[in-house]
Design an enzyme around this catalytic site. Sequence first.
Site, PDB file in Angstrom:
ATOM      1  CD  GLU A 154      66.762 110.040 -24.231  1.00  0.00           C
ATOM      2  OE1 GLU A 154      67.185 109.578 -23.151  1.00  0.00           O
ATOM      3  OE2 GLU A 154      67.401 109.974 -25.279  1.00  0.00           O
ATOM      4  CG  HIS A 155      62.237 111.140 -20.286  1.00  0.00           C
ATOM      5  ND1 HIS A 155      62.096 111.683 -19.033  1.00  0.00           N
ATOM      6  CD2 HIS A 155      63.134 111.938 -20.923  1.00  0.00           C
ATOM      7  CE1 HIS A 155      62.859 112.765 -18.925  1.00  0.00           C
ATOM      8  NE2 HIS A 155      63.508 112.938 -20.062  1.00  0.00           N
ATOM      9  CB  ALA A 157      77.296 116.658 -21.297  1.00  0.00           C
ATOM     10  N   GLY A 158      74.577 115.079 -19.814  1.00  0.00           N
ATOM     11  CA  GLY A 158      73.638 113.984 -20.050  1.00  0.00           C
ATOM     12  C   GLY A 158      74.330 112.739 -20.575  1.00  0.00           C
ATOM     13  CB  SER A 162      75.581 108.364 -17.755  1.00  0.00           C
ATOM     14  OG  SER A 162      74.269 108.404 -18.195  1.00  0.00           O
ATOM     15  CG  ASP A 215      71.649 106.979 -17.254  1.00  0.00           C
ATOM     16  OD1 ASP A 215      71.185 106.672 -18.367  1.00  0.00           O
ATOM     17  OD2 ASP A 215      71.372 108.040 -16.671  1.00  0.00           O
TER      18      ASP A 215
END
EC number: 2.7.1.6
Length: 382
Positions: A34-35, A125-126, A128, A174
Amino acid sequence: MSLKEKTQSLFANAFGYPATHTIQAPGRVNLIGEHTDYNDGFVLPCAIDYQTVISCAPRDDRKVRVMAADYENQLDEFSLDTPIIAHENYQWANYVRGVVKHLQLRNNSFGGVDMVISGNVPQGAGLSSSASLEVAVGTVLQQLYHLPLDGAQIALNGQEAENQFVGCNCGIMDQLISALGKKDHALLIDCRSLGTKAVSMPKGVAVVIINSNFKRTLVGSEYNTRREQCETGARFFQQPALRDVTIEEFNAVAHELDPIVAKRVRHILTENARTVEAASALEQGDLKRMGELMAESHASMRDDFEITVPQIDTLVEIVKAVIGDKGGVRMTGGGFGGCIVALIPEELVPAVQQAVAEQYEAKTGIKETFYVCKPSQGAGQC
């Protein structure tokens, strides 16, 4: 009615002739990493069976007409012969315009197109939904006009459109997983080389996504702040990206860094290592180790990167209490709300769903949304 049938039917009604092609591009969930993408690191997402679908046909002029079925059939129309600028009222249209404009900037030659778009990727919602739309539009033009573009180039074009036209500094993950996803597999992506490795998912394991329904926004949010903090960290080490810094180098001088920046850097360095290890754990079917790595990832996002919220932490705790060491669970996506992802043996899914239904709303006052997904194929005709 399927999205394909819905968009084909609307296309014929709106434009008076049948669509020649129907294209889909999936949303995604990131299992771990993540990130790390904008730090040139590693990510491990899979495409999911929620997608953007576009029924389309080429035109014999230079006009683009786009109808958004999910926005009350709003219609956007623009010409390929005048400079493409942002739409004043329709935010959805800017994703389409941005992709078309950036394909032009890449010297691709194509004519007009009619499109009807619909999707079932949950928005905000994340998962993509925007990348899925960008990749779908890019794939439409590539297919209709036989453009010499591979999946990675369509993905990069979508990312450029989102960064420069829409104005959100997303990484490449994504779009890449939407373009290149493989059925029954996750994809280990090296975000520097854009190299990918398909990682087979263990049999009998469900990918469960639970939306906290705690509203989040990415554009103009803390996301860009985290990105700046990571860039500050990379400059401190005189490296192009945190990908190039080792844990040992960091530990030796961590005390010299601004304490907040140090926490952000530590998350990225440890998350990269976890992601590479997670790919091997998954391939070996070692769900216990995968679960430990996902738990460490969540703790790091909560304590070092500080991107979780109490509602998300509560959801993770509820799921973890049910699955123990038989699977894994963590927040997924940009943070500040959104979703958690869990890898769960299929036979435990009903127990997890029941525990969440009984406890989450009681503790937070918000009702969750529960999705059981299959790792799916990337963009193409449907």
